[in-house]
Motif scaffolding. Sequence first.
Motif, PDB file in Angstrom:
ATOM      1  N   LEU A   1       0.823  -1.220   0.000  1.00  0.00           N
ATOM      2  CA  LEU A   1       0.000   0.000   0.000  1.00  0.00           C
ATOM      3  C   LEU A   1       0.861   1.276   0.000  1.00  0.00           C
ATOM      4  O   LEU A   1       1.687   1.460   0.894  1.00  0.00           O
ATOM      5  N   GLY A   2       0.668   2.113  -1.014  1.00  0.00           N
ATOM      6  CA  GLY A   2       1.354   3.403  -1.076  1.00  0.00           C
ATOM      7  C   GLY A   2       2.799   3.323  -1.541  1.00  0.00           C
ATOM      8  O   GLY A   2       3.418   4.350  -1.797  1.00  0.00           O
ATOM      9  N   GLU A   3       3.340   2.104  -1.659  1.00  0.00           N
ATOM     10  CA  GLU A   3       4.752   2.000  -2.031  1.00  0.00           C
ATOM     11  C   GLU A   3       4.951   1.832  -3.537  1.00  0.00           C
ATOM     12  O   GLU A   3       6.049   2.015  -4.050  1.00  0.00           O
ATOM     13  N   ASN A   4       3.870   1.449  -4.224  1.00  0.00           N
ATOM     14  CA  ASN A   4       3.973   1.226  -5.670  1.00  0.00           C
ATOM     15  C   ASN A   4       2.700   1.702  -6.358  1.00  0.00           C
ATOM     16  O   ASN A   4       1.637   1.708  -5.752  1.00  0.00           O
ATOM     17  N   LEU A   5       2.862   2.067  -7.622  1.00  0.00           N
ATOM     18  CA  LEU A   5       1.709   2.378  -8.463  1.00  0.00           C
ATOM     19  C   LEU A   5       1.508   1.146  -9.341  1.00  0.00           C
ATOM     20  O   LEU A   5       2.418   0.777 -10.097  1.00  0.00           O
ATOM     21  N   THR A   6       0.364   0.482  -9.188  1.00  0.00           N
ATOM     22  CA  THR A   6       0.155  -0.775  -9.922  1.00  0.00           C
ATOM     23  C   THR A   6      -1.131  -0.680 -10.729  1.00  0.00           C
ATOM     24  O   THR A   6      -2.197  -0.420 -10.173  1.00  0.00           O
ATOM     25  N   PHE A   7      -1.006  -0.887 -12.020  1.00  0.00           N
ATOM     26  CA  PHE A   7      -2.195  -0.788 -12.871  1.00  0.00           C
ATOM     27  C   PHE A   7      -1.960  -1.545 -14.178  1.00  0.00           C
ATOM     28  O   PHE A   7      -0.825  -1.872 -14.531  1.00  0.00           O
ATOM     29  N   SER A   8      -3.066  -1.809 -14.870  1.00  0.00           N
ATOM     30  CA  SER A   8      -2.990  -2.444 -16.186  1.00  0.00           C
ATOM     31  C   SER A   8      -3.877  -1.655 -17.145  1.00  0.00           C
ATOM     32  O   SER A   8      -4.903  -1.104 -16.741  1.00  0.00           O
ATOM     33  N   PHE A   9      -3.457  -1.671 -18.391  1.00  0.00           N
ATOM     34  CA  PHE A   9      -4.127  -0.874 -19.418  1.00  0.00           C
ATOM     35  C   PHE A   9      -4.547  -1.825 -20.530  1.00  0.00           C
ATOM     36  O   PHE A   9      -3.738  -2.649 -20.973  1.00  0.00           O
ATOM     37  N   LEU A  10      -5.794  -1.728 -20.938  1.00  0.00           N
ATOM     38  CA  LEU A  10      -6.268  -2.597 -22.027  1.00  0.00           C
ATOM     39  C   LEU A  10      -6.350  -1.785 -23.313  1.00  0.00           C
ATOM     40  O   LEU A  10      -7.010  -0.746 -23.355  1.00  0.00           O
ATOM     41  N   TRP A  11      -5.664  -2.274 -24.342  1.00  0.00           N
ATOM     42  CA  TRP A  11      -5.694  -1.591 -25.633  1.00  0.00           C
ATOM     43  C   TRP A  11      -5.991  -2.620 -26.711  1.00  0.00           C
ATOM     44  O   TRP A  11      -5.322  -3.655 -26.777  1.00  0.00           O
ATOM     45  N   ARG A  12      -7.005  -2.344 -27.517  1.00  0.00           N
ATOM     46  CA  ARG A  12      -7.372  -3.277 -28.585  1.00  0.00           C
ATOM     47  C   ARG A  12      -6.759  -2.796 -29.898  1.00  0.00           C
ATOM     48  O   ARG A  12      -6.875  -1.610 -30.229  1.00  0.00           O
ATOM     49  N   PHE A  13      -6.098  -3.705 -30.597  1.00  0.00           N
ATOM     50  CA  PHE A  13      -5.453  -3.376 -31.871  1.00  0.00           C
ATOM     51  C   PHE A  13      -6.237  -3.995 -33.018  1.00  0.00           C
ATOM     52  O   PHE A  13      -6.769  -5.092 -32.892  1.00  0.00           O
ATOM     53  N   THR A  14      -6.245  -3.282 -34.142  1.00  0.00           N
ATOM     54  CA  THR A  14      -6.911  -3.864 -35.316  1.00  0.00           C
ATOM     55  C   THR A  14      -5.969  -4.836 -36.022  1.00  0.00           C
ATOM     56  O   THR A  14      -6.372  -5.580 -36.889  1.00  0.00           O
ATOM     57  N   LYS A  15      -4.666  -4.806 -35.625  1.00  0.00           N
ATOM     58  CA  LYS A  15      -3.767  -5.797 -36.213  1.00  0.00           C
ATOM     59  C   LYS A  15      -3.525  -6.941 -35.226  1.00  0.00           C
ATOM     60  O   LYS A  15      -3.739  -6.794 -34.022  1.00  0.00           O
ATOM     61  N   GLY A  16      -3.067  -8.068 -35.768  1.00  0.00           N
ATOM     62  CA  GLY A  16      -2.889  -9.263 -34.954  1.00  0.00           C
ATOM     63  C   GLY A  16      -1.649  -9.206 -34.087  1.00  0.00           C
ATOM     64  O   GLY A  16      -0.767  -8.349 -34.273  1.00  0.00           O
ATOM     65  N   ALA A  17      -1.569 -10.173 -33.153  1.00  0.00           N
ATOM     66  CA  ALA A  17      -0.458 -10.200 -32.209  1.00  0.00           C
ATOM     67  C   ALA A  17       0.896 -10.287 -32.932  1.00  0.00           C
ATOM     68  O   ALA A  17       1.903  -9.773 -32.437  1.00  0.00           O
ATOM     69  N   ALA A  18       0.914 -10.928 -34.116  1.00  0.00           N
ATOM     70  CA  ALA A  18       2.174 -11.090 -34.853  1.00  0.00           C
ATOM     71  C   ALA A  18       2.763  -9.736 -35.252  1.00  0.00           C
ATOM     72  O   ALA A  18       3.979  -9.616 -35.453  1.00  0.00           O
TER      73      ALA A  18
END
Length: 330
Positions: A130-147
């Motif tokens: 708590l308070g020692e780190n900033l922890t987050f995740s961001f979701l981004w959708r791409f129109t191109k594939g993972a490759a």
Amino acid sequence: MNNLLFPVLSILSDGKFHSGEMIAKHFNVSRVSVWQAISDAEKLGVEIFSVRGKGYSLSHSVQFIDEMKVKKSIGEMASWFNIKVFDVIDSTNNFLMQEAPKGYPHASCVATNIQTNGKGRRGRQWQSSLGENLTFSFLWRFTKGAAALSGLSLAVGVSLIRSLKKVNVDQALLKWPNDILINDDGVYKKLAGILIELQGDMDGQSAAIIGIGINLELSKNQLSKIDQPAIGINQCVEEKINPNEFLGIIIKDLAEVLAKFESNSFEHFQDEWQSYDALKEQAISINLRDGESIFGRAKGVNNSGALEVITEEDGIKTFSSGEVTIRKVE
Ligand code: BTN
């Protein structure tokens, strides 16, 4: 989760002592309920001092991550993003990995005040408190594939360096593939890490779950649990960072970088990445998944984000994954 846990922690967030009696009166509950909330917080790894006659206090003051404050920092673009802040969650990456296939919105940022089972790269744990780190995740959708997403994690590294500069952390560097380091009197210390998990087709549409952990202020206790030198952002600046404002800055920078990445790929960021390269011309060893170690001198990254290494035996070799260690040469 104990309903009283975060209300009690918010009273303690000033880092001062508060008596159990006063807290109980404030919430119109019994002292036993307060004690129970304190004990539940401790089970979640929150360090709380309890002193007879003085009461309870956190080991340091804490600014909680707050959805409204993050939105305020983003400003007029706030409506572009879906921001969700948890008090406690196992892993923000896990949350988005579960929710993304069910249609969770594009451009979502999921942050948490306490993360109980943070994941790091290569199956490691990510320590946070708590308070020692900033922890987050961001979701981004791409129109191109993972490759087509090679170099994405490096582009995210560039984005974080841009955000750090905006809060006067000018000395941050990138260690391939995507650690953020600070050279603290000749010792490289980790400031932040990035874990990207991909979903979707190799050549159709895809979704990236971009998990970011940034050290804000590490206690001795947390430092002792991290298996490498680490540093918090507040050790690099004169005035403490406001985590809500900083998260707003990061979100805006990420959206800009990811949109550019979608249309231009990593090549667009290659020169900027190289300008922050902590490994440049350093003697390194790179450990591969099969246990093999390659020794050489780091040359930088190519236009898809792969690391180029000058080796004595085979000339230039290119790596798209691996764990790099800087070697001390006499
Ligand atoms: C690393 O350097 O090993 C990557 C660390 C990534 C940690 C972040 S914290 C938020 C998000 N949720 C997780 O479980 N992991 C990432």
